[in-house]
Write a protein that holds these residues in place. Structure first.
Motif, mmCIF file in Angstrom:
data_model
loop_
_atom_site.group_PDB
_atom_site.id
_atom_site.type_symbol
_atom_site.label_atom_id
_atom_site.label_comp_id
_atom_site.label_asym_id
_atom_site.label_seq_id
_atom_site.Cartn_x
_atom_site.Cartn_y
_atom_site.Cartn_z
ATOM 1 N N MET A 1 0.840 -1.194 0.000
ATOM 2 C CA MET A 1 0.000 0.000 0.000
ATOM 3 C C MET A 1 0.874 1.243 0.000
ATOM 4 O O MET A 1 1.879 1.283 0.691
ATOM 5 N N ASP A 2 0.440 2.231 -0.740
ATOM 6 C CA ASP A 2 1.191 3.473 -0.816
ATOM 7 C C ASP A 2 0.890 4.396 0.367
ATOM 8 O O ASP A 2 1.740 5.170 0.779
ATOM 9 N N ASP A 3 -0.330 4.340 0.865
ATOM 10 C CA ASP A 3 -0.735 5.214 1.964
ATOM 11 C C ASP A 3 -0.381 4.545 3.295
ATOM 12 O O ASP A 3 -0.965 3.518 3.656
ATOM 13 N N PRO A 4 0.581 5.117 4.049
ATOM 14 C CA PRO A 4 0.979 4.470 5.303
ATOM 15 C C PRO A 4 -0.132 4.418 6.347
ATOM 16 O O PRO A 4 -0.203 3.459 7.110
ATOM 17 N N ILE A 5 -1.014 5.389 6.361
ATOM 18 C CA ILE A 5 -2.127 5.364 7.320
ATOM 19 C C ILE A 5 -3.086 4.239 6.960
ATOM 20 O O ILE A 5 -3.570 3.513 7.835
ATOM 21 N N GLU A 6 -3.329 4.046 5.700
ATOM 22 C CA GLU A 6 -4.190 2.948 5.270
ATOM 23 C C GLU A 6 -3.566 1.602 5.647
ATOM 24 O O GLU A 6 -4.248 0.695 6.126
ATOM 25 N N ALA A 7 -2.262 1.471 5.449
ATOM 26 C CA ALA A 7 -1.568 0.230 5.820
ATOM 27 C C ALA A 7 -1.578 0.032 7.334
ATOM 28 O O ALA A 7 -1.751 -1.086 7.824
ATOM 29 N N LEU A 8 -1.415 1.122 8.060
ATOM 30 C CA LEU A 8 -1.398 1.052 9.525
ATOM 31 C C LEU A 8 -2.748 0.594 10.082
ATOM 32 O O LEU A 8 -2.800 -0.111 11.084
ATOM 33 N N THR A 9 -3.813 0.978 9.428
ATOM 34 C CA THR A 9 -5.166 0.675 9.922
ATOM 35 C C THR A 9 -5.841 -0.453 9.141
ATOM 36 O O THR A 9 -7.043 -0.646 9.253
ATOM 37 N N SER A 10 -5.066 -1.218 8.395
ATOM 38 C CA SER A 10 -5.625 -2.272 7.536
ATOM 39 C C SER A 10 -6.171 -3.471 8.306
ATOM 40 O O SER A 10 -6.913 -4.271 7.754
ATOM 41 N N GLY A 11 -5.760 -3.615 9.567
ATOM 42 C CA GLY A 11 -6.143 -4.799 10.324
ATOM 43 C C GLY A 11 -5.133 -5.922 10.202
ATOM 44 O O GLY A 11 -5.254 -6.955 10.849
ATOM 45 N N ASP A 12 -4.134 -5.728 9.376
ATOM 46 C CA ASP A 12 -3.058 -6.702 9.182
ATOM 47 C C ASP A 12 -1.857 -6.232 10.006
ATOM 48 O O ASP A 12 -1.172 -5.275 9.615
ATOM 49 N N ASP A 13 -1.610 -6.903 11.125
ATOM 50 C CA ASP A 13 -0.555 -6.469 12.038
ATOM 51 C C ASP A 13 0.832 -6.484 11.398
ATOM 52 O O ASP A 13 1.636 -5.587 11.648
ATOM 53 N N ILE A 23 6.487 5.528 8.190
ATOM 54 C CA ILE A 23 5.878 6.591 9.001
ATOM 55 C C ILE A 23 6.967 7.430 9.653
ATOM 56 O O ILE A 23 6.900 8.661 9.661
ATOM 57 N N ILE A 24 7.985 6.784 10.173
ATOM 58 C CA ILE A 24 9.096 7.505 10.790
ATOM 59 C C ILE A 24 9.763 8.428 9.761
ATOM 60 O O ILE A 24 10.087 9.573 10.066
ATOM 61 N N ALA A 25 9.915 7.934 8.546
ATOM 62 C CA ALA A 25 10.539 8.732 7.490
ATOM 63 C C ALA A 25 9.719 9.976 7.164
ATOM 64 O O ALA A 25 10.273 11.020 6.812
ATOM 65 N N GLN A 26 8.399 9.895 7.312
ATOM 66 C CA GLN A 26 7.548 11.056 7.030
ATOM 67 C C GLN A 26 7.581 12.064 8.170
ATOM 68 O O GLN A 26 7.274 13.234 7.969
ATOM 69 N N GLY A 27 7.900 11.602 9.377
ATOM 70 C CA GLY A 27 8.057 12.500 10.518
ATOM 71 C C GLY A 27 6.838 13.331 10.836
ATOM 72 O O GLY A 27 5.721 12.822 10.880
ATOM 73 N N SER A 29 5.066 15.388 9.239
ATOM 74 C CA SER A 29 3.988 15.561 8.269
ATOM 75 C C SER A 29 2.855 14.551 8.475
ATOM 76 O O SER A 29 1.706 14.830 8.133
ATOM 77 N N ILE A 30 3.161 13.403 9.041
ATOM 78 C CA ILE A 30 2.135 12.374 9.244
ATOM 79 C C ILE A 30 1.499 12.463 10.641
ATOM 80 O O ILE A 30 0.491 11.832 10.914
ATOM 81 N N PHE A 31 2.091 13.282 11.493
ATOM 82 C CA PHE A 31 1.624 13.372 12.880
ATOM 83 C C PHE A 31 0.141 13.750 13.002
ATOM 84 O O PHE A 31 -0.579 13.138 13.800
ATOM 85 N N PRO A 32 -0.384 14.728 12.241
ATOM 86 C CA PRO A 32 -1.822 15.043 12.364
ATOM 87 C C PRO A 32 -2.730 13.848 12.053
ATOM 88 O O PRO A 32 -3.755 13.651 12.722
ATOM 89 N N ALA A 33 -2.366 13.048 11.073
ATOM 90 C CA ALA A 33 -3.188 11.875 10.734
ATOM 91 C C ALA A 33 -3.160 10.851 11.863
ATOM 92 O O ALA A 33 -4.180 10.227 12.182
#
Length: 188
Positions: A1-13, A23-27, A29-33
């Motif tokens: 998945m390209d969207d890290p938030i989508e991957a994070l919340t996919s239900g697949d641990d 996510i760490i690389a985005q720093g 910028s991803i914090f509000p999401a």
């Protein structure tokens, strides 16, 4: 998945964990999401948001972890305590002490680990928990005091040597030895 938030919340641990470096690389910028996920009705999403936040160098993270110690979901509270071990914050002392008092042995242990990471500022609250907390809180408090090694704990650790719990006695002895306050026996 390209969207890290989508991957994070996919239900697949596995997929979510694999997304953490991205996510760490985005720093920041991803914090509000991630912050928005903390309001999700799904505890799994709140858990993963905290897991990811604990890896970020963002000044608001410790306060969000402290607030999550009151989450209605036990696993989210556990994740918050684990996160506070990585991001120690003296503002979390009261919530961590409260987390040690409950019936969840994992949460109690994780909270004590976070208090060890906070170190000396946590000593007065740990001394109070040792003298009047629940049995699990007393055990975790003496363990944390032993690991911190603050000399203010010496009288309480000596008193804990008389405790009925062999685990409390063990940690009291361990802490005293760590601080160089062992028992010396002399031959007559």
């Amino acid at each position: 998945m390209d969207d890290p938030i989508e991957a994070l919340t996919s239900g697949d641990d596995e997929q979510a964990e694999a997304t953490i470096p991205q996510i760490i690389a985005q720093g920041t910028s991803i914090f509000p999401a991630l912050t928005e996920l903390l309001s999700s009705p799904d505890p799994d999403q709140r858990w993963w948001a905290l897991r990811a936040m604990a890896e970020l160098d963002e000044p608001d993270v410790p306060a969000l972890l402290v607030a999550a110690l009151e989450d209605p979901d036990r696993s989210v509270r556990q994740c918050a305590a684990l996160g506070l071990r990585l991001k120690p914050d003296p503002g979390g002392i009261e919530g961590l002490i409260e987390s040690m008092q409950g019936q969840d042995p994992l949460l109690s242990s994780l909270a004590a680990d976070a208090l060890v990471a906070i170190g000396e500022p946590a000593v007065p609250a740990l001394l109070d928990a040792l003298s009047g907390g629940s049995p699990s809180a007393r055990l975790q408090a003496v363990r944390a005091l032993a690991l911190i090694g603050d000399r203010r704990a010496i009288p309480a650790l000596f008193a804990a040597l008389e405790d009925q719990s062999s685990l409390v006695q063990y940690w009291a002895e361990n802490g005293l030895e760590k601080m160089g306050v062992g028992m010396t026996f002399f031959k007559p």
